[in-house]
Design a protein around this motif. Structure first.
Motif, PDB file in Angstrom:
ATOM      1  N   ASN A 129     -19.168  -7.771  15.542  1.00 23.12           N
ATOM      2  CA  ASN A 129     -19.671  -7.340  16.844  1.00 23.12           C
ATOM      3  C   ASN A 129     -21.142  -7.677  17.013  1.00 23.12           C
ATOM      4  OD1 ASN A 129     -17.250  -5.873  17.839  1.00 23.12           O
ATOM      5  ND2 ASN A 129     -17.665  -4.579  16.068  1.00 23.12           N
ATOM      6  N   ALA A 167     -20.215  -6.332  22.095  1.00 24.61           N
ATOM      7  CA  ALA A 167     -19.504  -7.587  22.362  1.00 24.61           C
ATOM      8  C   ALA A 167     -18.738  -7.972  21.103  1.00 24.61           C
ATOM      9  CB  ALA A 167     -20.489  -8.689  22.739  1.00 24.61           C
ATOM     10  N   VAL A 204     -17.315 -10.532  18.586  1.00 24.08           N
ATOM     11  CA  VAL A 204     -17.692 -11.889  18.196  1.00 24.08           C
ATOM     12  C   VAL A 204     -16.498 -12.842  18.195  1.00 24.08           C
ATOM     13  CG1 VAL A 204     -18.727 -13.273  16.333  1.00 24.08           C
ATOM     14  CG2 VAL A 204     -19.719 -11.072  16.950  1.00 24.08           C
ATOM     15  N   ARG A 227     -17.977 -16.179  13.211  1.00 25.13           N
ATOM     16  CA  ARG A 227     -16.949 -15.208  13.599  1.00 25.13           C
ATOM     17  C   ARG A 227     -16.318 -14.527  12.389  1.00 25.13           C
ATOM     18  NH1 ARG A 227     -16.537 -19.112  17.608  1.00 25.13           N
ATOM     19  NH2 ARG A 227     -15.029 -20.356  16.442  1.00 25.13           N
ATOM     20  N   GLU A 234     -14.575 -13.317  20.434  1.00 27.01           N
ATOM     21  CA  GLU A 234     -14.528 -13.910  21.785  1.00 27.01           C
ATOM     22  C   GLU A 234     -15.902 -14.484  22.154  1.00 27.01           C
ATOM     23  OE1 GLU A 234     -12.150 -14.821  23.634  1.00 27.01           O
ATOM     24  OE2 GLU A 234     -10.493 -13.815  22.609  1.00 27.01           O
ATOM     25  N   THR A 235     -16.491 -15.229  21.208  1.00 26.94           N
ATOM     26  CA  THR A 235     -17.715 -15.994  21.460  1.00 26.94           C
ATOM     27  C   THR A 235     -17.448 -17.431  21.034  1.00 26.94           C
ATOM     28  OG1 THR A 235     -18.669 -15.588  19.265  1.00 26.94           O
ATOM     29  CG2 THR A 235     -19.234 -14.007  21.011  1.00 26.94           C
ATOM     30  N   ILE A 262     -17.942  -8.176  28.835  1.00 28.66           N
ATOM     31  CA  ILE A 262     -18.036  -8.812  30.161  1.00 28.66           C
ATOM     32  C   ILE A 262     -17.952  -7.826  31.326  1.00 28.66           C
ATOM     33  CG2 ILE A 262     -16.851 -10.427  31.743  1.00 28.66           C
ATOM     34  CD1 ILE A 262     -18.728 -11.813  29.716  1.00 28.66           C
ATOM     35  N   ASN A 305     -14.223 -11.367  26.555  1.00 31.30           N
ATOM     36  CA  ASN A 305     -15.049 -10.521  25.699  1.00 31.30           C
ATOM     37  C   ASN A 305     -15.120  -9.107  26.275  1.00 31.30           C
ATOM     38  OD1 ASN A 305     -17.522  -9.342  24.396  1.00 31.30           O
ATOM     39  ND2 ASN A 305     -17.447 -11.335  23.397  1.00 31.30           N
ATOM     40  N   HIS A 307     -24.500 -16.091  28.002  1.00 27.79           N
ATOM     41  CA  HIS A 307     -24.830 -16.839  26.787  1.00 27.79           C
ATOM     42  C   HIS A 307     -26.255 -16.542  26.352  1.00 27.79           C
ATOM     43  CE1 HIS A 307     -26.416 -19.418  29.971  1.00 27.79           C
ATOM     44  NE2 HIS A 307     -27.259 -19.879  29.066  1.00 27.79           N
ATOM     45  N   ARG A 320     -21.858 -18.314  23.681  1.00 29.95           N
ATOM     46  CA  ARG A 320     -21.462 -17.778  24.979  1.00 29.95           C
ATOM     47  C   ARG A 320     -20.329 -16.797  24.763  1.00 29.95           C
ATOM     48  NH1 ARG A 320     -16.809 -20.338  26.813  1.00 29.95           N
ATOM     49  NH2 ARG A 320     -16.375 -22.277  25.714  1.00 29.95           N
ATOM     50  N   LEU A 321     -20.308 -15.781  25.585  1.00 21.71           N
ATOM     51  CA  LEU A 321     -19.230 -14.807  25.548  1.00 21.71           C
ATOM     52  C   LEU A 321     -18.123 -15.323  26.460  1.00 21.71           C
ATOM     53  CD1 LEU A 321     -21.742 -13.247  24.552  1.00 21.71           C
ATOM     54  CD2 LEU A 321     -20.839 -11.240  25.713  1.00 21.71           C
ATOM     55  N   THR A 322     -16.901 -15.361  25.966  1.00 19.33           N
ATOM     56  CA  THR A 322     -15.786 -15.777  26.818  1.00 19.33           C
ATOM     57  C   THR A 322     -15.533 -14.680  27.853  1.00 19.33           C
ATOM     58  OG1 THR A 322     -14.015 -14.760  25.531  1.00 19.33           O
ATOM     59  CG2 THR A 322     -14.721 -16.986  24.854  1.00 19.33           C
TER      60      THR A 322
END
Length: 190
Positions: free
Chosen positions: A175, A68, A70, A170, A72-73, A107, A104, A148, A99-101
């Protein structure tokens, strides 16, 4: 579901790699000023939560690496409405998570894992479901699904402006790596 004074819960969890969890804890402690006693241990993302057994699903543990990004968190308070800053929600009194957008890179795989579970709901009629589970909706708990996880326990001294914390996080971490996917159940006596 309550059966003979027992509450049944079914979970599909994606666990963070242990070394990556240590790295996250280090950043929270040394760069964000979070006391070690408030840093969550056993960080994981809940892919699915249900309150009944699903036919065709077996309890299991599998291993794969899911990366993931980071950037996009977003930090959030783990309380209803905690995705956005609200005067009545104090981050020091609630758990804080990320939370991951939807953008991300993790996803698509998270949704594949989620679909592999919720597709079995159709075979199990349950009274009082709010709705059927889908990629972004839940039959149980919160109506909307967000990828999340909790990283800070309640009672910490975090900055009430979580954007400050998020910007540091961030900057320091590129990651997050998830390594273990676990399907498990928990039966609690009431």
């Amino acid at each position: 579901m309550i059966v003979n004074n027992k509450i049944y819960n079914f979970y599909a969890l994606l666990w963070i790699d242990k070394e990556n969890e240590k790295e996250i804890a280090n950043i929270l402690k040394n760069k964000c000023g979070v006391s070690e006693k408030y840093i969550q241990k056993g960080m994981h993302l809940t892919i699915y939560h249900g309150m009944c057994r699903l036919p065709g699903i077996k309890l299991s543990t599998t291993y794969e690496i899911i990366k993931a990004n980071v950037n996009e968190t977003r930090f959030m308070v783990m309380a209803p409405g905690g995705e956005n800053s609200r005067k009545h929600i104090n981050p020091t009194k609630h758990p804080v998570g990320i939370r991951l957008t939807k953008r991300n890179i993790a996803i698509p795989r998270i949704l594949e894992l989620r679909r592999s579970i919720y597709k079995h709901e159709n075979q199990t009629p349950i009274k009082n479901w709010k709705q059927k589970t889908s990629d972004w909706k839940n039959a149980f708990g919160s109506s909307h699904y967000q990828a999340h996880m909790t990283i800070i326990r309640p009672g910490s001294n975090v900055n009430k402006k979580l954007t400050v914390l998020g910007n540091i996080f961030r900057k320091e971490l590129k990651n997050i790596y998830f390594r273990k996917f676990e399907i498990k159940e928990r039966i609690k006596l009431e």
